[in-house]
Design an enzyme around this catalytic site. Structure first.
Site, mmCIF file in Angstrom:
data_model
loop_
_atom_site.group_PDB
_atom_site.id
_atom_site.type_symbol
_atom_site.label_atom_id
_atom_site.label_comp_id
_atom_site.label_asym_id
_atom_site.label_seq_id
_atom_site.Cartn_x
_atom_site.Cartn_y
_atom_site.Cartn_z
ATOM 1 N N HIS A 1 5.402 -26.849 -1.701
ATOM 2 C CA HIS A 1 4.773 -27.914 -2.469
ATOM 3 C C HIS A 1 3.716 -27.370 -3.421
ATOM 4 O O HIS A 1 2.838 -28.105 -3.870
ATOM 5 C CB HIS A 1 4.185 -28.960 -1.511
ATOM 6 C CG HIS A 1 5.249 -29.593 -0.679
ATOM 7 N ND1 HIS A 1 5.784 -30.824 -0.953
ATOM 8 C CD2 HIS A 1 5.942 -29.104 0.385
ATOM 9 C CE1 HIS A 1 6.740 -31.087 -0.062
ATOM 10 N NE2 HIS A 1 6.854 -30.053 0.759
ATOM 11 N N LYS A 29 -12.557 3.008 -2.909
ATOM 12 C CA LYS A 29 -13.504 3.501 -1.894
ATOM 13 C C LYS A 29 -14.425 4.553 -2.526
ATOM 14 O O LYS A 29 -15.632 4.573 -2.288
ATOM 15 C CB LYS A 29 -12.753 4.117 -0.708
ATOM 16 C CG LYS A 29 -12.007 3.096 0.176
ATOM 17 C CD LYS A 29 -11.405 3.778 1.407
ATOM 18 C CE LYS A 29 -10.613 2.840 2.292
ATOM 19 N NZ LYS A 29 -9.987 3.487 3.449
ATOM 20 N N GLU A 81 0.829 -1.210 0.000
ATOM 21 C CA GLU A 81 0.000 0.000 0.000
ATOM 22 C C GLU A 81 0.866 1.264 0.000
ATOM 23 O O GLU A 81 0.428 2.320 -0.455
ATOM 24 C CB GLU A 81 -0.942 -0.017 1.220
ATOM 25 C CG GLU A 81 -2.188 0.805 1.001
ATOM 26 C CD GLU A 81 -3.224 0.652 2.112
ATOM 27 O OE1 GLU A 81 -3.074 -0.233 2.977
ATOM 28 O OE2 GLU A 81 -4.178 1.434 2.118
HETATM 29 O O1 PA5 Z 1 -3.097 1.719 5.847
HETATM 30 C C1 PA5 Z 1 -4.117 2.317 5.563
HETATM 31 O O2 PA5 Z 1 -4.205 3.542 5.609
HETATM 32 C C2 PA5 Z 1 -5.351 1.548 5.146
HETATM 33 O O3 PA5 Z 1 -5.087 0.181 5.016
HETATM 34 C C3 PA5 Z 1 -6.448 1.723 6.184
HETATM 35 O O4 PA5 Z 1 -5.983 1.267 7.424
HETATM 36 C C4 PA5 Z 1 -7.722 0.979 5.797
HETATM 37 O O5 PA5 Z 1 -8.151 1.385 4.527
HETATM 38 C C5 PA5 Z 1 -8.823 1.223 6.825
HETATM 39 O O6 PA5 Z 1 -9.067 2.578 6.965
HETATM 40 P P1 PA5 Z 1 -9.814 3.149 8.222
HETATM 41 O O7 PA5 Z 1 -8.992 2.875 9.428
HETATM 42 O O8 PA5 Z 1 -9.961 4.610 7.947
HETATM 43 O O9 PA5 Z 1 -11.140 2.440 8.301
#
Ligand code: PA5
Length: 429
Positions: A304, A411, A283
């Site tokens: 495997h 989103k 990410e």
């Molecule tokens: O690392 C990040 O920013 C994302 O993975 C968020 O944690 C994830 O999208 C969840 O977001 P939120 O905590 O606003 O619900």
């Protein structure tokens, strides 16, 4: 206590320290100066206030007494760190036996997917339990956890009436709908610091509250993180193993066109830790057509199956093995199996060596990160180590590690679909 060790000798001939030291110094300065608004995690382990840790611990003790099943609702960075910690440190049979034996609540995760079968069975299972719920969302607006939280609110209200709010806990950012609701309803609330994004937030209340409810010693987790913070405080590439790892993976990308990193573990207890690593690197680093695609494999299982790909597939990857030096329990092998391994752990190490040798025949770069042992202290250390390695790697490629425009895009699309009534009906039919 011993440190995390990084061995890059089978990945890169020599690290061009002189060439990159200046850039690394600048990145280090940027991270520590707080110029970027999302670097709160860099000094968090030493700055976190004792009062906050105490509040988290006392809340966790209350939850432990209040319920026999604790439901943690969250997704991505609001879920994976705690899940990784519990999988690493708890008994593999925690919910089945261990929780009851130790008078701890069973822990169920929710909100990270929308499987109707899962929730159907979870609600069914919870009928015989005393329940408490914790919703974790920095934005307070992510659809999956919010939908699941709505379902849980109904469940809790039906079950506990006006007392439901005593059993609902919220970890969220300083603004947003969830924050407002928590204040209105009087839920016990903890803050996600504004200067820390989800995947870098494990060591804040986001991870610490569920970790404490599971009976894990928060002070040891934070102590480990402080040790890693100290160990990476000097950017010198000759001694800073975390930065050496970050630079190695960057060089493998730009010099050898390696586009995938295979995180390899030989103990199932690290499986969710690699899920968290995939999220952290994937990410943060994959933007603008760039990035190293993170993959995780748990050995021997994946030897495997995907082991075939590693040995004979397209060679555009490198491997990063995360190895545990000492196990908490070892088992003597029956006599006569081999003279080269007396215990199961030693046998596991032989498997690891054989994999390394087989892949080195192909010239696959192989990084080895060794953890001294499985402990709360090691967990804290590893989290900080990989967070910093990830940030430095991204910044070597001139990427901002603290944004995730790709994730935001889906989103936004989802919000558009939800506003479009025709589409909603069509989808449901
Ligand atoms: O690392 C990040 O920013 C994302 O993975 C968020 O944690 C994830 O999208 C969840 O977001 P939120 O905590 O606003 O619900």
């Amino acid at each position: 206590m011993s440190e995390i060790r990084v061995d890059i000798s089978d990945a890169i001939a020599e690290l061009p320290v002189a060439e990159y030291q200046e850039k690394i110094n600048a990145i280090h300065e940027q991270l520590h100066s707080g110029q970027n608004g999302y670097t709160g995690w860099v000094e968090y382990p030493t700055k976190v206030e004792g009062d906050l840790v105490w509040q988290i611990m006392t809340t966790a003790w209350k939850i432990q007494k209040q319920c026999t099943a604790f439901v943690v609702i969250g997704v991505g960075g609001s879920y994976l760190g705690a899940k990784a910690c519990l999988e690493l440190l708890q008994s593999p049979f925690y919910n089945e036996f261990f929780a009851k034996e130790r008078n701890l609540p069973k822990i169920y995760f929710a909100g990270h997917h929308l499987s109707s079968v899962y929730y159907h069975e979870l609600f069914h299972r919870l009928r015989k339990e005393e329940v408490a719920v914790c919703v974790i969302s920095r934005s307070g607006a992510t659809l999956e956890p919010m939908v699941v939280f709505e379902m849980f609110k109904n469940f809790m209200k039906e079950r506990y009436g006006d007392e439901a709010s005593e059993r609902i806990y919220v970890v969220t950012g300083s603004k947003g709908k969830l924050r407002e609701e928590a204040e209105q309803e009087g839920y016990t609330t903890f803050d996600v610091p504004d200067d820390i994004v989800g995947r870098f937030s494990v060591l804040t209340p986001v991870g610490l509250l569920p970790i404490a409810v599971a009976g894990i010693d928060l002070e040891s987790v934070l102590q480990g993180a402080r040790q890693a913070q100290a160990a990476t405080a000097n950017p010198d590439l000759n001694t800073n193993d975390c930065y050496r790892y970050a630079l190695t993976r960057y060089l493998l990308k730009v010099q050898q066109d390696k586009r995938m990193e295979v995180f390899e573990v030989y103990d199932g207890k690290l499986r969710y830790f690699t899920e968290w690593m995939k999220q952290l690197f994937g990410e943060s680093e994959c933007q603008n057509g760039q990035g190293i695609f993170p993959v995780s494999m748990q050995m021997s299982t994946d030897l495997h199956s995907l082991g075939q790909f590693l040995q004979e597939g397209r060679q555009d990857f490198f491997e990063t093995a995360v190895i545990i030096e000492d196990v908490t329990y070892d088992i003597m092998l029956p006599e006569g199996i081999t003279d080269h391994a007396k215990t199961l752990h030693q046998m596991n190490r032989l498997v690891r060596e054989s994999v390394k040798e087989a892949h080195l025949e192909n010239g696959t770069p192989n990084i080895v990160i060794t953890l001294p042992e499985i402990s709360a202290y090691s967990f804290g250390k590893m989290v900080y180590f990989f967070e910093k390695a990830c940030a430095v790697s991204c910044m070597l490629s001139d990427l901002d590690p603290f944004v995730q425009p790709g994730v935001e895009r889906y989103k936004e699309k989802l919000q558009e679909l939800l506003k479009n009534d025709t589409m909603q009906t069509a989808e449901i039919e």
